[in-house]
Motif scaffolding. Sequence first.
Motif, PDB file in Angstrom:
ATOM      1  N   THR C 144       0.804  -1.223   0.000  1.00 14.64           N
ATOM      2  CA  THR C 144       0.000   0.000   0.000  1.00 14.64           C
ATOM      3  C   THR C 144       0.833   1.267   0.000  1.00 14.64           C
ATOM      4  OG1 THR C 144       0.045  -0.001   2.389  1.00 14.64           O
ATOM      5  CG2 THR C 144      -1.807  -1.111   1.353  1.00 14.64           C
ATOM      6  N   SER C 153      -5.960   0.673   0.801  1.00 10.81           N
ATOM      7  CA  SER C 153      -5.515  -0.227   1.863  1.00 10.81           C
ATOM      8  C   SER C 153      -6.668  -0.884   2.595  1.00 10.81           C
ATOM      9  CB  SER C 153      -4.638   0.518   2.858  1.00 10.81           C
ATOM     10  OG  SER C 153      -5.377   1.562   3.427  1.00 10.81           O
ATOM     11  N   VAL C 161      -2.090  -5.917   5.430  1.00 14.79           N
ATOM     12  CA  VAL C 161      -2.221  -4.567   5.980  1.00 14.79           C
ATOM     13  C   VAL C 161      -2.467  -4.608   7.479  1.00 14.79           C
ATOM     14  CG1 VAL C 161      -3.586  -2.464   5.892  1.00 14.79           C
ATOM     15  CG2 VAL C 161      -3.105  -3.700   3.795  1.00 14.79           C
TER      16      VAL C 161
END
Lengths: 307, 379, 554
Positions: C144, C153, C161
Amino acid sequence: MATNVDTHALDHHYHPPGLQHQFEDMGQQQESASIGMWVFLAQEIMFFGGLFTSYLVFRSKYPMAFAAGSNHLDVVMGALNTLVLIVSSLTMALAVYFAQKSNRNMQVIMIVLTMIFGATFLGVKAIEYTEKYNDGLVPFTGLNRRAKDDQHNRKSLEPESQHEQSLPSPNNPGHQPEAHGDYINPRGDFQWSDTSLVAIAQQGNFLTDWEKTGYFEDGEVSAARFQDKVRLFFWIYFAMTGLHALHMVIGLVLMAWLLWKAWRGTFSAEYYSPVEISGLYWHFVDIVWIFLFPLLYLLGRHFGGTH
Amino acid sequence: MQQNSWIPLFPEQASSFAWQVDALYFYILAVTLFFGVGCAVVIFFFAVKYREREKFGRGADIHGSMPLELTWTVIPFVIAMTMFVAGAYVFYNLYRPPADTMDVYVVGKQWMWKFQHGSGQREINELHVPVGRKIKLTMTTEDVLHDVFIPAFRTKADVVPGRYTYLWFEPTKPGKYHLFCAEYCGLNHSGMGGWVYVMEPRDFDNWLAGNVSGQTPVDAGRDLFENKLGCASCHQQSDQGRGPSLAGVFGKDVRLNGGQIVKADDEYIRNSILNPQGQIVERYQPIMPTFKGQVTEEQLVGLIAYIKSLGGNSTTGTTATGSTNNAAANSATNGIAAASGGVASTNTIAPRGDRGNTNSQGSNPNAPGNRSEPTNRQR
Amino acid sequence: MENVEVINITQKPKLNYLNNGDTVSSWLLTRDHKRIAILYLISVSFFFMVGGLFAAGIRLELLTPQSDLFESGTYNKIFTAHGIIMIFLFLIPSIPATLGNFFIPLMIGAKDLAFPRINLLSWYLYMAGAGIAVWALMQGGVDTGWTFYVPYSTTFSNTYVVATGLGAFIIGFSSILTGLNFIVTIHTMRAPGMTWFRMPLFVWSHYATSLIMILATPVIAITLLLLVLERVGRVGIFDPAIGGDPILFQHLFWFYSHPAVYIMVLPGMGVISELIANFSRKRIFGYEYVAFSSIAIAVIGFLVWGHHLFVSGQSIYAGLVFSFLTLVVAIPSAVKTFNWTATLYKGSISWDTPMIYALGFLGLFLIGGLTGLFLGAAGLDIHMSDTYFVVAHFHYIMVGGQVMAYLGGIHYYWSKMTGRMYSEFWSKIAAIVTFIGFNLLFFPQFILGYLGMPRRYASYPEEMQVLNILSSAGASILGVGFAMPVFYLIFSLFYGKKAPDNLWMLPGLEWRTESPPPTENFYETPIVTWEAYEFGEESGLDFEEARKREMATI
């Protein structure tokens, strides 16, 4: 005790009990502990700050949705909690006072009372959260009560005559809370269907620009889109009160430790700084609630009458 | 871009306000060079001149000088303020579109740009504009943040989901200029570019009317395939793209999803372009958008001619090597909307799968279960 | 803790913090700020190398205009990893957690920091967060960008993430606790006579840094938490279709991340103040101004985050306000630079390696800081935002500034921390190689940025290739420059000459104790009666005698 002259401090190698090796004397240690706690609290304020900011942003974008959500919080329980916390801050302050006075018994009593009030707060919160669970107001799919009975699907959009005393289910306004099991919620979704506030705001022409597009689909009020914004309110509600409750739990653990130490007579006029800084923490948790309560429960509320 | 210089230093100035941006740049450059070089020279000079005479010598006992401090606080502050004012002026000019603009609508999506002129003409990854007209872009995105950046015009703006953002410019010089996406948007961020063609007004009108300058059908087809329609972003030389390689496919048998075998003739190619969902090659995903309404018959002829002209290995012919990529497609990322006739589907072009990385699309290690919920745009 | 010292000068090595306990647990459960600093030094250096490897990957890819070395997805993960590791695992802790931890108590005459156990907890939180981030990396990483912009994201990226966000969240608390410790220590634990205005400027910088650490870091913590909750629960706070706002994320993110860059650079400035004053053997010109400018940078630094959002769709009026404040925040840095320059005037300057790094810092920070002006002028930022100009700008400050300062500080304090001396010859070569490599690597990027090369691109137009090749060539030279200290510094640990306690005869309190210092820092609490950087008699040191001794050995 303040009456005796402490000749021990003159002895180079004497370390009063509780003095940590990096400090020169107890005064330095207590000052450090105190400043340390203030700095920590400053940091905590910034931590909550992000949530407050989000609340502000979305409240100013979607005031009607937020008002609708806010109206369905139980203001009685919220006010009770506020009172409980304020009193607990009083007992905490008294605990510090009695520690300074080297009064072991009163210290202990005050700490116990503080803990009782703290636990009461959490208990009331648990009741409130359970109500949300039952009413389908938890903003995560799967975390609401699933329906048992799929024959009684009585989702009504009739907004009139709310009962002020009991908490109506948002799906069946006017319906008595005892019969919760009626509505369908097979996946445990967040559910909200009452869009009456939008109509009122539309007539009075006080929808914000965001609301003018956000609640509507093809020119009509969209229950689903309004629901999305109300869901945002409840999400912020849970995030803020949840984070606060977490801090409350930590506070209770801290109190338990303090209680144990106080019971053993650790604290006196010479050494009461842990009580003092625990008090600081407790007051902070209280103050956060003092902000949360009006923002979440009171703003936009209409007492009595129609929405 | 333009100059054939070995190391280019500046993009061309091709818009009415580009000179302002460059002027600001040179002003700040001059000031910073003056102070920077000045300081550096003084530092170097002092470091040499005041080199120690003896080990552990002592430097002069100087505390400071309030007048000096004030001077070198106030003067830089004033200079910084001039930069602020100049910057604000240019900022204002760049970001407040004037009233009499020609409007173009822009939609960004992973990883292409769709432009639509007021007259209805649509373009993909290319923007034709007339010189000397004020153009305003009204932009949004279907998925993530992107950014329209045209260095030669010296302007850019992010595109944000859920709202419109704006950009305006007045081109001053005919030519072909880069357009880049300048907000990181995922897999093919670097490839999400295009061209802005600034044309003389007459040429622009011609273009709007659909005339193509004398090109052979194959050339026209190639131009469409590689640039204008973005076919090449999925149909690559190898079979690693999102779509099968088309090299040598013409005339061969193609095995479809579902087992049938069809011959890749003119009709097949034409249908693949207009109604791609009807015949998906084996082991590929049904993600090709339809180009119905975006290609004229003439352009279809060009495309077919071009594809016919492609030689080379076709692995989509009889033996489908089948890529393991974009495997479990991307219901994970976006709902796959069946392409409805006439409108390009709104789904995301599945990102190129990482070689050997079975964890690319489709299995989100973080979300509980697959996201079968449709995307934002489709609620 | 030793109450009795057994000194047998002829046989046993003197007891110091390094040999005072040599079991694993005496290190891993230490409360000694110096040992914790060494633990950090090792971890931080390790992560610097890992981050550097990712940088090498980026520069290798960018040798050619096509995206042909890595798959696009992999390249995206590489630059994300480079950013996250360098910022959270290296730059933010680098100087404060190593040099700050080690030297703040020494500089103010204290026995340790105010809360030694919290200091140790800080290191464990760092390792835990780093561990989670590394685990996420090994599972496949994040793509991201270190900025985690939504909605990519939250809704589109299929990478780790959540894990990375949680790792960064935990590291944030490490940072907060370090800052808390420093603030309390500086307030309450100064030795008798050590007033605020007698403290070394290194301490002032760290105080300012700590202010930012405690006030800004919690905001990224809650932002990351919101990001994780949004990704997992899909509530919609950042999702416009459900009523949320993706720009809200940017505001929350940059509210921390801009002050974070001051967390990264202020400690470096503190080191530079030490180096310039001490290697010119005179006090810093305008001490109070330098001290207050650190505080000013910290305060004003909280008000400028919107300059990262000029092109984001933010209102132009907000943009103008932020542009104004951004140009204002440049002034205190300028004041510092002028004061450092003025300190050199009529100094007695020795060109030891730490001073070389300091002079390098001055030049590179000048360029980095001045290029910030270009970006602060809003109209110009529109063109330059998200291009390589920005990349060059912040690398000039972070690497040309902070890393140079870090290396300078490590070299400066090497004799104090380890009791050994490194090879002056090799260290000077390394400094010069680093300087050359750095400029070759990043200067062409200013040009690339103005030409229009966007950030985070694996492929670019052909005409930009020459500049990219120059840049990549610089990277390889810089790599050599960074690798060299690893070798000669480690070599010195085993074979280096033993260092005297006060190698350069400097007046700071940290130099008045042994090299390496004993665990309790000072045998007797010092009582300070002299100004900072006092090179005269008031310091209590006999410089004259030291000079004579040195001359006699020639």
